[in-house]
Design an enzyme around this catalytic site. Structure first.
Site, short mmCIF file in Angstrom:
data_model
loop_
_atom_site.label_atom_id
_atom_site.label_comp_id
_atom_site.label_asym_id
_atom_site.label_seq_id
_atom_site.Cartn_x
_atom_site.Cartn_y
_atom_site.Cartn_z
N SER A 282 7.35 -0.84 -4.50
CA SER A 282 6.98 0.30 -4.02
C SER A 282 7.83 1.04 -3.36
O SER A 282 7.74 2.35 -3.12
CB SER A 282 5.63 0.19 -3.01
OG SER A 282 6.03 -0.61 -1.90
N LYS B 81 10.83 4.52 5.00
CA LYS B 81 9.68 4.48 3.72
C LYS B 81 8.50 4.98 4.42
O LYS B 81 8.31 4.88 5.97
CB LYS B 81 9.31 3.07 3.59
CG LYS B 81 8.26 2.95 2.17
CD LYS B 81 8.22 1.44 1.97
CE LYS B 81 7.06 1.19 0.91
NZ LYS B 81 7.17 0.02 0.46
N SER C 26 8.41 -5.57 -3.07
CA SER C 26 8.58 -4.04 -3.01
C SER C 26 9.97 -3.69 -2.34
O SER C 26 10.21 -2.43 -2.77
CB SER C 26 7.51 -3.19 -2.06
OG SER C 26 6.25 -3.38 -2.82
#
Lengths: 556, 145
Positions: A213, A138, A237
């Site tokens: 996210s 990420k 997330s």
């Protein structure tokens, strides 16, 4: 570190004969023997399972197998090279990326690093437990010599001078970072539409969001663009995108994984988590990254067990492998406001757990709905403080101005997207002089209530279950202009962050939508540092789930 | 117990949102769902009731130069969320200790507070947008206040 990693020789000794793909569950079984310690850790009531009892499960579709172990077996048996495997992933990435758009950056050194692994194989050197494994990271997790933007234009072009500890540990175990995955700016969002760069699509239906996210990390694993990936979870997330994309997502205990190199969003809640297409892969990643780090004072000294070795294979189950396990279904997560299809998938999963021997009861968490506003007060307040570092002076994008205050204001106005700006402003408001007690302090008091309600519920139950989200993946654009509708989608996950406990999401079913249905994930919640138990139960669930195959239609 | 009544409100909120109605009316629904008015706790009574957010002033404090269009666009959304935050005022939290964090592990110890030299100094300096060795350059500092 080395003591935390599965001994490569141990793996090697069990990996001599190449096996056809449909025999991989048996292959895993020889790798992961159930230890008596793990059995004791599971549940005081759990019965010892006889390993020579034959399985009563014969799923019509093969249960998910470990990408990491099958790759390792290919390398060690010399059936395939790391370069061939890397090429296969890169090909698939190039083919699917125009539709999915999960990556903000793809590494240019993947093939070189894979060839390096092949040289090690040739020399017979000991391979790290993740040798040649392609991992997506990420983009709010720092990688040296690779862009790390946090999904924000304010960090466009920024290349950190260091690796996050989690990334460093993966590399030390032999993993290859394939690229940086898309996210809502700094983790603030639930759809990945809040990225400053691009919108990621759901591999199950490209007109829908992958969740967020960590939507890029979830979509990348779902589309098999990489074997595993790292995400971060402040309010769900990792878990909500895992549910939306039909992959395994693990949010570990607060403090289990070092956050050094993770761009801070809400420091009292943030954790690094991981995605895989099987529980074994998530467990192997956790093995590599968990543990104390002197660069993160909030990382825990708590002992790191071998998460992968406690997973037992399907041929060693008897018909009731979860006998005596007390499971509490959270009442507040199964009622109004949760889509019918989601409720029935979770009920079916609960029934399946009961068939495996678990004892199911309903449990109420009285403070559950208070967790949502409390979470958003804490997250916005901490974000307003954490994001003050992005001032355009020391790194990131700078907007020229003739005096300093304008340089700050213009750089931040130009660099942050609308959601980040709004959260900073809401947090600034909540922390304003005189309002602290009305907002931030009250939210912290609610956190105390939430912690207590989880503690009570987890005294009466070994694990708690709930959906990971009140709906399956929704359409891109559907909630963009309605912040409260967007925030309401986080109701299933935020309380777990407030309590700091670990939770695992495992794909459990489908609801109608797209061309092949939309996946639904089951969330399993345990006490602090009970990841081992969650992974063990998740693995048994995953291996015995009938008639479901969580491979998106995109891959044919 | 007021926690229970707030729970009812929250459940109504979730139901309301998922039914696809405009969330502009959420707060009205929350208040309607509350059966008895709750007295503010003493901690809140000590300070003035929070005033609604002034977005321009907040943007100034947060050092974000918003355009007038952004102020107009953000203001109703921010007000809506802050109204929603307000539901916690109705909960009796009088004797509850605040938790700074989840605090899952009390054994965490702090490292010795001693400086160490970072090995990759050049990379850090290379990231500075405006650098004039050995200084980071910024424009003039004016005190507007």
């Amino acid at each position: 570190m080395p003591s935390l990693i599965q001994s490569p020789r141990f793996l090697l000794s069990h990996c001599l004969s190449p096996l056809p793909p449909n025999a991989r569950s048996g292959f895993c079984g020889r790798l992961f023997h159930r230890s008596s310690a793990a059995a004791a850790a599971l549940s005081s009531d759990a019965q010892t399972i006889s390993s020579n009892q034959s399985s009563s499960y014969a799923p019509l579709l093969a249960p998910p197998s470990s990408e990491i172990l099958s790759m390792r077996e290919s390398l060690l048996s010399r059936r395939r090279t790391a370069a061939e495997i890397a090429e296969e992933y890169l090909d698939r990435l190039r083919r699917t990326e125009p539709q999915i758009r999960s990556f903000l950056h793809v590494s240019e050194t993947v093939m070189r690093e894979a060839e390096e692994v092949d040289r090690l194989v040739e020399t017979g050197a000991e391979l790290g437990p993740l040798a040649g494994v392609l991992i997506g990271v990420k983009d709010n997790i720092c990688t040296v010599d690779m862009p790390s933007t946090g999904g924000s234009r304010i960090l466009e072009g920024y290349r950190p001078a260091f690796d996050a500890t989690a990334v460093r540990r993966l590399k030390e175990a032999g993993a290859i970072v394939i690229g940086k995955t898309n996210l809502d700016e700094f983790g603030m969002g639930s759809t990945t539409e809040g990225s400053g760069f691009q919108v990621t699509a759901n591999p199950w239906d490209v007109s829908r969001v992958p969740g967020g996210s960590s939507g890029g990390s979830a979509a990348a694993v779902s589309a098999r663009q990489c074997a595993v990936s790292l995400g971060s979870d402040t309010g769900g997330s990792v878990r909500q995108p895992a549910s939306f994309c039909g992959v395994v997502g693990l949010k570990p205990t607060y403090g289990r994984i070092s956050r050094f190199g993770l761009m801070s969003y809400a420091s009292s809640l943030d954790v690094i988590g991981c995605f895989g297409s099987s529980i074994i892969d998530a467990a192997i990643i956790l093995n590599a990254v968990a543990g104390h780090d002197r660069f993160d004072a909030t990382s825990s000294m708590h002992e790191v067990p071998d998460y992968a070795s406690c997973l037992i294979s399907i041929d060693q189950f008897d018909s009731k492998p979860l006998k005596g396990l007390r499971i509490g279904m959270i009442t507040e997560t199964m009622g109004d406001g949760v889509e019918m299809g989601v409720v029935s998938s979770i009920k079916a999963a609960a029934l399946h757990l009961e068939e495996l021997g678990a004892v199911l009861t309903e449990v109420s968490l009285p403070s559950f709905s208070l967790g949502l506003p409390a979470y958003y007060i804490l997250a916005s307040s901490e974000a307003s403080s954490n994001l003050s570092r992005y001032d355009g002076v020391r790194y990131g994008k700078q907007v020229a101005a003739d005096e300093l205050i304008s340089l700050y204001g213009d750089s931040r106005a130009d660099g942050f997207g609308p959601e980040a700006k709004m959260r900073i402003l809401m947090g600034t408001y909540a922390l304003s002089a005189g309002y602290y007690e009305a907002y931030y302090k009250r939210a912290q008091q609610v956190r105390t209530l939430v912690r207590k309600s989880f503690k009570d519920a987890l005294e009466k139950n070994d694990i708690l279950i709930s959906p990971a989200a009140p709906s399956p993946a929704f359409r891109i654009g559907e909630k963009v202009n309605d912040p409260l509708a967007m925030y309401a989608g986080d109701i299933m996950t935020v309380n777990v962050n407030l309590a700091g406990v670990p939770a695992l999401v495992v794909p459990c079913g489908f609801v109608e939508g797209g061309i092949a249905g939309l996946p639904v994930g089951l969330q399993m919640i345990g006490t602090s540092f009970s990841e081992e138990k969650l992974l063990r139960v998740g693995h048994i669930f995953e291996q015995t789930l009938q008639n479901h195959r969580f491979v998106p239609p995109l891959l044919g | 117990m007021s926690v229970a009544s707030a729970l009812g409100c929250g459940a109504a909120f979730l139901r309301h949102l998922s039914s696809g109605s405009r969330s502009g009316s959420t707060l009205i629904l929350l208040r309607a769902g509350r059966t008895k008015p709750r007295p503010y706790s003493s901690s809140l009574a000590r300070c003035a009731a929070p005033e609604p957010p002034d977005v321009s002033r907040l943007a100034d404090t947060a050092r974000i130069s918003l355009t007038p269009e952004e102020v107009e666009q953000f203001a109703p959304k921010i007000r809506q969320v802050i109204d929603w935050f307000g539901q916690l005022q109705a909960v009796d939290l009088e004797s509850i200790e605040p938790s700074l964090r989840a605090d899952t592990d009390a054994s965490t110890s702090q490292r010795e507070d001693a400086p160490e030299t970072f090995g990759n100094r050049e990379a850090i300096i290379a990231a500075v947008p405006s650098y004039d060795d050995p200084y980071i350059k910024v424009p003039k500092v004016l005190n507007k206040e």
